[in-house]
Design a protein around this motif. Structure first.
Motif, PDB file in Angstrom:
ATOM      1  N   THR A 112     -23.906   4.903  46.657  1.00 49.92           N
ATOM      2  CA  THR A 112     -24.115   4.076  45.468  1.00 49.92           C
ATOM      3  C   THR A 112     -24.715   2.725  45.829  1.00 49.92           C
ATOM      4  OG1 THR A 112     -22.263   5.162  44.345  1.00 49.92           O
ATOM      5  CG2 THR A 112     -22.979   3.027  43.476  1.00 49.92           C
ATOM      6  N   ILE A 113     -24.204   2.118  46.899  1.00 48.24           N
ATOM      7  CA  ILE A 113     -24.756   0.824  47.333  1.00 48.24           C
ATOM      8  C   ILE A 113     -26.212   0.983  47.751  1.00 48.24           C
ATOM      9  CG2 ILE A 113     -24.595  -0.971  49.110  1.00 48.24           C
ATOM     10  CD1 ILE A 113     -21.595  -0.583  49.085  1.00 48.24           C
ATOM     11  N   TRP A 114     -26.518   2.051  48.469  1.00 46.81           N
ATOM     12  CA  TRP A 114     -27.889   2.280  48.933  1.00 46.81           C
ATOM     13  C   TRP A 114     -28.859   2.426  47.763  1.00 46.81           C
ATOM     14  CZ3 TRP A 114     -30.697   2.201  53.317  1.00 46.81           C
ATOM     15  CH2 TRP A 114     -31.921   2.847  53.317  1.00 46.81           C
ATOM     16  N   LEU A 115     -28.449   3.195  46.753  1.00 51.84           N
ATOM     17  CA  LEU A 115     -29.328   3.451  45.622  1.00 51.84           C
ATOM     18  C   LEU A 115     -29.452   2.251  44.686  1.00 51.84           C
ATOM     19  CD1 LEU A 115     -28.193   7.109  44.757  1.00 51.84           C
ATOM     20  CD2 LEU A 115     -30.283   6.397  45.946  1.00 51.84           C
ATOM     21  N   GLY A 116     -28.390   1.469  44.569  1.00 55.52           N
ATOM     22  CA  GLY A 116     -28.417   0.354  43.621  1.00 55.52           C
ATOM     23  C   GLY A 116     -28.589  -1.006  44.248  1.00 55.52           C
ATOM     24  N   PHE A 117     -29.028  -1.053  45.523  1.00 56.95           N
ATOM     25  CA  PHE A 117     -29.089  -2.339  46.221  1.00 56.95           C
ATOM     26  C   PHE A 117     -30.017  -3.332  45.531  1.00 56.95           C
ATOM     27  CE2 PHE A 117     -31.220  -5.169  49.213  1.00 56.95           C
ATOM     28  CZ  PHE A 117     -30.135  -5.874  49.699  1.00 56.95           C
ATOM     29  N   SER A 118     -31.187  -2.904  45.136  1.00 54.55           N
ATOM     30  CA  SER A 118     -32.181  -3.823  44.569  1.00 54.55           C
ATOM     31  C   SER A 118     -31.639  -4.533  43.336  1.00 54.55           C
ATOM     32  CB  SER A 118     -33.463  -3.068  44.221  1.00 54.55           C
ATOM     33  OG  SER A 118     -34.042  -2.514  45.382  1.00 54.55           O
ATOM     34  N   ALA A 119     -31.037  -3.787  42.432  1.00 50.59           N
ATOM     35  CA  ALA A 119     -30.509  -4.392  41.212  1.00 50.59           C
ATOM     36  C   ALA A 119     -29.354  -5.333  41.520  1.00 50.59           C
ATOM     37  CB  ALA A 119     -30.058  -3.293  40.247  1.00 50.59           C
ATOM     38  N   VAL A 120     -28.480  -4.910  42.442  1.00 49.67           N
ATOM     39  CA  VAL A 120     -27.330  -5.758  42.800  1.00 49.67           C
ATOM     40  C   VAL A 120     -27.801  -7.054  43.455  1.00 49.67           C
ATOM     41  CG1 VAL A 120     -25.286  -5.917  44.281  1.00 49.67           C
ATOM     42  CG2 VAL A 120     -25.748  -3.822  43.006  1.00 49.67           C
ATOM     43  N   ALA A 121     -28.753  -6.955  44.403  1.00 50.14           N
ATOM     44  CA  ALA A 121     -29.244  -8.144  45.099  1.00 50.14           C
ATOM     45  C   ALA A 121     -29.939  -9.099  44.140  1.00 50.14           C
ATOM     46  CB  ALA A 121     -30.202  -7.728  46.217  1.00 50.14           C
TER      47      ALA A 121
END
Length: 476
Positions: A112-121
């Motif tokens: 989940t972190i790998w796939l959603g990193f851009s939005a989270v960052a």
């Protein structure tokens, strides 16, 4: 001295076993000592970090630790469920079931972190320049939950056997290794990435020592694959503890994320520094409560008198030390911030003073939560944490926009107050154990600390010498 499988200590064969209270007291003292050492070393590391790094770098490091910490906490709940399970099957079966469930949770979380990193960052940092350092830190710290998975099996076996003192000693050793390496990395110019690698190195050492202990004592006995009953009980317990506990964990982390998203990582570093400083005294008791009170209450839950006595002693001893510590921190905050971490951190003082009052609710909060978890009602904690999370999400963005980090501190105070009231009421209606006799034990130390703190705050304002003002305030 060795501890028998039922948690009672024997010195020689034929000698009567030591009572559970004695075993729990020894473990509590060891765990409390470990937490004190951990917090002292954490303060040392925070001071070095604050002096070496810039606030925005401290903020990025803190954000990466929070993100990976969420993954670690999700994996921690199967172990808690396995420790508290009341089945008669072997310890290794519960430990293996907890490891299997944790592995599945870990794989899903990291994906989940790998796939959603851009939005989270983008939300947390607000710019692309900070996304690169955040990604680099996450790549390194992702090894932490993997190592925790490997160390989970021996910990479950030892805690189910109430072999708690060895684990408590490792709780002292790990921060010593971590902070020593981290300080060396910072002072030699390796920055926040050096701090991340120091954390990994300390976890590797602890994992190896846990397995060495398990193998050397012959406790690593294979008892067959976990039965369906064990899988079902562990999975069911994981769900209950997750519902009850994860909201509370998020309640202690999501405010930092909301502050970062509202006013930036640099402002979050000020808020986080104040939050950590105010929670340091309280977390000493939180670790001892979670480490000892939960398994102890699980064993004595059918004896109301012993449960009441355990809760009273826990709350009384916590406030006897926490209340004076908060009063001293409130009065001396300007001096401590200026001389310990430097003048660039002075903007955090108003928020820190608000939080000194907020943390006074922590002992009752943690005792109520431990009672629910230890009596198999951990999922009910979710009611109170849901109230806390809703309050934080509603209050932090507008209050940050108006008063900055001070507004965030006000929102945190309101959320913790509602959390404590809701959790205490839930524990009372569920168990009828958290009564006025428990609350009365906190009255005297609270009144004394608040009174002396107010007196010191008024009387020391006119003293010009910083050293004399600090000494006089602490003495009062």
């Amino acid at each position: 001295m060795q501890e028998s499988p039922d948690g009672l200590a024997n010195t020689t064969a034929g000698e009567p076993p030591q009572p559970l209270r004695y075993v729990a007291a020894r473990a509590a003292m060891a765990s409390g000592t470990a937490e004190i050492v951990t917090r002292v070393l954490t303060v040392v590391l925070a001071i070095v970090t604050a002096r070496v790094l810039e606030p925005v770098e401290v903020g990025i490091l803190g954000l990466s630790v929070i993100v990976i910490g969420v993954v670690s906490m999700l994996g921690f709940y199967p172990e808690t469920a396995a420790i508290a399970a009341r089945g008669e099957e072997g310890e290794s079966q519960y430990a293996f079931a907890a490891a299997g469930i944790r592995a599945a949770i870990l794989a899903c979380s990291l994906a989940t972190i790998w796939l959603g990193f851009s939005a989270v960052a983008r939300y947390l940092t607000g710019n692309d320049n900070a996304a690169g350092p955040l990604r680099e830190l996450l790549f390194v710290l992702a090894w932490m939950p993997v190592l925790e998975l490997l160390s989970g099996y021996p910990q479950v076996v030892m805690q189910r056997r109430l072999e708690l003192n060895f684990i408590a000693r490792l709780q002292i050793l790990q921060p010593v290794i971590f902070v020593g390496l981290a300080v060396a990395m910072l002072t030699t110019g390796r920055g926040y990435i050096g701090v991340a690698w120091a954390n990994i190195a300390s976890s590797v050492v602890i994992t190896l020592l846990l397995w060495w202990r398990l193998l050397s004592t012959g406790s690593a006995r294979w008892c067959g694959w976990p039965s369906r009953k064990v899988w079902r009980e562990t999975l069911h317990g994981t769900g209950k503890v997750l519902i009850g506990g994860f909201g509370g964990y998020l309640g202690e982390r999501v405010d930092n994320l909301l502050v970062a998203g509202s006013i930036g990582p640099a402002a979050m570093s000020f808020y986080s520094m104040a939050w950590n400083a105010s929670r340091t005294p309280a977390n000493v008791f939180a670790r001892a409560i979670n480490f000892v009170l939960v398994p102890a209450l699980a064993r004595i839950q059918d004896d109301p008198l012993r449960v009441q006595r355990a809760l009273r002693e826990c709350v009384r001893n916590s406030y006897l030390l926490l209340a004076p510590a908060c009063a001293i921190l409130f009065v001396t905050a300007p001096l401590l911030v200026n001389y310990v971490i430097g003048p660039k951190w002075l903007p955090l003082i108003p928020a820190l003073r608000v939080m000194c009052f907020t943390v006074l609710a922590v002992p009752i909060l943690f005792a109520s939560a431990a009672l629910l978890v230890g009596t198999g009602r951990g999922h009910l904690v979710g009611i109170a944490t849901g109230v806390q999370l809703a309050t934080l999400f509603i209050a932090i963005p507008p209050l940050c926009g108006r008063w900055g980090i001070l507004g965030a501190a006000y929102a945190d105070s309101v959320a913790v107050s509602l959390l404590t009231l809701t959790l205490g009421a839930t524990a009372w209606f569920a168990t009828r154990q958290v009564g006025l006799s428990v609350l009365k034990t906190a009255a005297v130390p609270l009144v004394s600390a608040v009174s002396s703190g107010c007196l010191a705050f008024v009387l020391t304002n006119s003293i010009q010498s910083d050293a004399l003002r600090f000494s006089f305030a602490v003495c009062l």
